[in-house]
Design a protein around this motif. Structure first.
Motif, mmCIF file in Angstrom:
data_model
loop_
_atom_site.group_PDB
_atom_site.id
_atom_site.type_symbol
_atom_site.label_atom_id
_atom_site.label_comp_id
_atom_site.label_asym_id
_atom_site.label_seq_id
_atom_site.Cartn_x
_atom_site.Cartn_y
_atom_site.Cartn_z
ATOM 1 N N PRO A 1 0.808 -1.229 0.000
ATOM 2 C CA PRO A 1 0.000 0.000 0.000
ATOM 3 C C PRO A 1 0.833 1.268 0.000
ATOM 4 O O PRO A 1 0.352 2.329 -0.407
ATOM 5 C CB PRO A 1 -0.836 -0.123 1.283
ATOM 6 N N ASP A 2 2.081 1.175 0.437
ATOM 7 C CA ASP A 2 2.955 2.350 0.472
ATOM 8 C C ASP A 2 3.987 2.297 -0.649
ATOM 9 O O ASP A 2 5.026 2.951 -0.568
ATOM 10 C CB ASP A 2 3.654 2.422 1.834
ATOM 11 N N PHE A 3 3.667 1.530 -1.702
ATOM 12 C CA PHE A 3 4.645 1.297 -2.769
ATOM 13 C C PHE A 3 5.098 2.598 -3.420
ATOM 14 O O PHE A 3 6.294 2.832 -3.605
ATOM 15 C CB PHE A 3 4.049 0.357 -3.825
ATOM 16 N N ASN A 4 4.155 3.460 -3.787
ATOM 17 C CA ASN A 4 4.515 4.678 -4.522
ATOM 18 C C ASN A 4 5.432 5.579 -3.709
ATOM 19 O O ASN A 4 6.375 6.173 -4.250
ATOM 20 C CB ASN A 4 3.254 5.437 -4.927
ATOM 21 N N ASN A 5 5.152 5.707 -2.413
ATOM 22 C CA ASN A 5 6.001 6.547 -1.573
ATOM 23 C C ASN A 5 7.405 5.958 -1.434
ATOM 24 O O ASN A 5 8.398 6.690 -1.423
ATOM 25 C CB ASN A 5 5.370 6.715 -0.191
ATOM 26 N N GLU A 6 7.485 4.639 -1.320
ATOM 27 C CA GLU A 6 8.781 4.003 -1.106
ATOM 28 C C GLU A 6 9.622 3.962 -2.381
ATOM 29 O O GLU A 6 10.819 4.241 -2.356
ATOM 30 C CB GLU A 6 8.590 2.591 -0.545
ATOM 31 N N ILE A 7 8.989 3.607 -3.516
ATOM 32 C CA ILE A 7 9.762 3.522 -4.754
ATOM 33 C C ILE A 7 10.238 4.896 -5.187
ATOM 34 O O ILE A 7 11.261 5.030 -5.875
ATOM 35 C CB ILE A 7 8.936 2.849 -5.874
ATOM 36 N N ALA A 8 9.514 5.947 -4.780
ATOM 37 C CA ALA A 8 9.941 7.306 -5.124
ATOM 38 C C ALA A 8 11.259 7.672 -4.461
ATOM 39 O O ALA A 8 11.945 8.602 -4.900
ATOM 40 C CB ALA A 8 8.861 8.307 -4.718
ATOM 41 N N LYS A 9 11.620 6.946 -3.409
ATOM 42 C CA LYS A 9 12.904 7.201 -2.743
ATOM 43 C C LYS A 9 13.928 6.112 -3.015
ATOM 44 O O LYS A 9 15.136 6.361 -2.938
ATOM 45 C CB LYS A 9 12.695 7.320 -1.234
ATOM 46 N N ALA A 10 13.482 4.886 -3.318
ATOM 47 C CA ALA A 10 14.397 3.742 -3.363
ATOM 48 C C ALA A 10 14.817 3.328 -4.768
ATOM 49 O O ALA A 10 15.653 2.450 -4.915
ATOM 50 C CB ALA A 10 13.748 2.541 -2.656
ATOM 51 N N ALA A 11 14.230 3.947 -5.816
ATOM 52 C CA ALA A 11 14.558 3.529 -7.183
ATOM 53 C C ALA A 11 16.045 3.720 -7.475
ATOM 54 O O ALA A 11 16.640 4.741 -7.115
ATOM 55 C CB ALA A 11 13.714 4.315 -8.176
ATOM 56 N N LEU A 12 16.638 2.714 -8.138
ATOM 57 C CA LEU A 12 18.083 2.699 -8.398
ATOM 58 C C LEU A 12 18.393 2.682 -9.885
ATOM 59 O O LEU A 12 17.631 2.137 -10.692
ATOM 60 C CB LEU A 12 18.736 1.457 -7.788
ATOM 61 N N MET A 13 19.553 3.261 -10.234
ATOM 62 C CA MET A 13 20.189 3.067 -11.536
ATOM 63 C C MET A 13 21.419 2.195 -11.329
ATOM 64 O O MET A 13 22.251 2.493 -10.454
ATOM 65 C CB MET A 13 20.632 4.396 -12.147
ATOM 66 N N ILE A 14 21.538 1.114 -12.091
ATOM 67 C CA ILE A 14 22.692 0.215 -11.999
ATOM 68 C C ILE A 14 23.492 0.343 -13.292
ATOM 69 O O ILE A 14 22.946 0.132 -14.384
ATOM 70 C CB ILE A 14 22.260 -1.252 -11.799
ATOM 71 N N VAL A 15 24.760 0.700 -13.171
ATOM 72 C CA VAL A 15 25.636 0.871 -14.331
ATOM 73 C C VAL A 15 26.958 0.158 -14.050
ATOM 74 O O VAL A 15 27.465 0.180 -12.916
ATOM 75 C CB VAL A 15 25.890 2.363 -14.624
ATOM 76 N N ARG A 16 27.505 -0.454 -15.083
ATOM 77 C CA ARG A 16 28.820 -1.099 -14.929
ATOM 78 C C ARG A 16 29.851 -0.285 -15.702
ATOM 79 O O ARG A 16 29.683 -0.008 -16.898
ATOM 80 C CB ARG A 16 28.793 -2.531 -15.446
ATOM 81 N N ILE A 17 30.885 0.113 -14.978
ATOM 82 C CA ILE A 17 31.961 0.918 -15.546
ATOM 83 C C ILE A 17 33.273 0.179 -15.307
ATOM 84 O O ILE A 17 33.452 -0.472 -14.267
ATOM 85 C CB ILE A 17 32.004 2.322 -14.889
ATOM 86 N N GLN A 18 34.156 0.288 -16.241
ATOM 87 C CA GLN A 18 35.478 -0.302 -16.019
ATOM 88 C C GLN A 18 36.098 0.339 -14.768
ATOM 89 O O GLN A 18 36.140 1.560 -14.655
ATOM 90 C CB GLN A 18 36.389 -0.054 -17.227
#
Length: 350
Positions: A235-252
């Motif tokens: 029920p609190d998904f929208n509030n939580e994902i608005a803070k917890a969303a991640l970008m994952i990138v691989r760099i040398q």
């Protein structure tokens, strides 16, 4: 020789009326006069006046009770409660009760004031000649006298029951507006400083809903992730994902310039907040040659190879980095929550 002109006094009633109509037709702005004043039952029967007084007081009292009901509804009904009310169908219990009680409170004040004016205040029509806009001292004195006379005729000072209940209704209606301030929400406390992430939570691919392994993240790719245990049924998904969303990138690893970024990564895989630090838009554009990410809203640009610092645009500070590692099963996991608040700045932020 006799005159053919007959005086108005000698005209029959029908001819006199017709003659008057002809005169009014000749002068369309002639004063038609006012009908004789007819007293109301309340003017000649004090018992009828008392009944009207009680009716007005009852309306003002109803307004006060409705205001109390408004406040009670705001406290009693949760925001998400849905009820069936014929003929409206399924509606929000909170919205329906607030609208009903506030409508009754305002209507009762208006109805009480109208009933008071129509039954108890003086209804004698008074004519006043037009005069210049600027009032003379005599006119000002007469206006004051008329005001005092009107006040006396309204019974405002004499009918204490009406006066006191009206004051009570008018004093309580603004409480509805004060209670509405609750819609500003509860105090944030430290919710802006914390996210759903904590040590041991796996990184879940937002597209596949599967845990991420290091080999799933290739150099030059951009992957979006969310915490383990957070799904759209929460029920609190929208509030939580608005803070917890991640970008994952691989760099040398050799291309990572920031020492702490390298320490918090795993084999060149870095995890940064997806929420722009300007106004909170989700970042989604990645340029793999430069390792720059661009916010599509206002073009704030961050360098993911150098601590996600701001290199262009209105963003005020770098994107927060999430420290990650690998668990015993070979999946990427968080080693802690973000060490700083994600998203835009706020006034309490240290």
């Amino acid at each position: 020789m006799s005159s053919n002109r007959i005086s108005d006094e000698n005209l029959p009633a029908e001819q006199e009326s017709a003659h008057a109509e002809v005169e009014r037709a000749d002068d369309p702005f002639a004063n038609p006069g006012m009908p004789a004043h007819r007293p109301r039952i309340q003017d000649i029967d004090e018992r009828a006046a008392k009944r009207s007084e009680r009716a007005v007081a009852a309306m003002f009292t109803l307004s006060m009770l409705a205001t109390i009901g408004f406040i009670a509804s705001f406290v009693a009904f949760p925001v998400g409660k849905i009820v069936y009310i014929w003929p409206f169908g399924h509606v929000s219990a909170l919205n329906f009760s607030l609208g009903l009680t506030l409508g009754v409170a305002l209507f009762a004040i208006g109805a009480g004031a109208i009933h008071w004016a129509r039954t108890l205040m003086s209804d004698v029509e008074i004519t006043q000649e037009r005069h210049p806009i600027e009032a003379t001292p005599e006119v000002a004195a007469q206006a004051k006298k008329d005001f005092l006379l009107g006040s006396a005729e309204s019974g405002f000072g004499r009918r204490k029951l009406i006066r006191n209940t009206m004051f009570g209704a008018l004093a309580m209606v603004p409480l509805s507006g004060v209670v509405l301030l609750r819609d500003l929400g509860p105090l944030p406390e430290d919710k802006l400083r914390k996210t759903f992430w904590k040590k041991g939570l796996m990184l879940i691919n937002q597209n596949t809903n599967e845990p991420l392994r290091p080999e799933d993240v290739t150099v030059g790719s951009l992957t979006f992730a969310q915490p383990e245990g957070l799904d759209d049924h929460n029920p609190d998904f929208n509030n939580e994902i608005a803070k917890a969303a991640l970008m994952i990138v691989r760099i040398q690893p050799s291309e990572i310039k920031d020492k702490r970024e390298l320490e918090w990564s795993h084999e060149g895989i870095v995890a940064y907040s997806k929420i722009c630090t300007h106004v909170g838009c989700p970042i989604s554009l990645y340029e793999q040659q430069t390792h720059h990410v661009l916010c599509p809203c206002h073009q704030s640009t961050f360098d993911l190879s150098d601590g996600a610092r701001v290199i262009f645009g209105p963003a005020g500070h770098a994107l927060p980095q999430l420290r990650i590692g690998v668990n015993d099963e070979g999946y990427l996991e968080a080693l802690a929550d973000f060490d700083e608040p994600v998203g835009p700045s706020f006034w309490e932020r240290g």
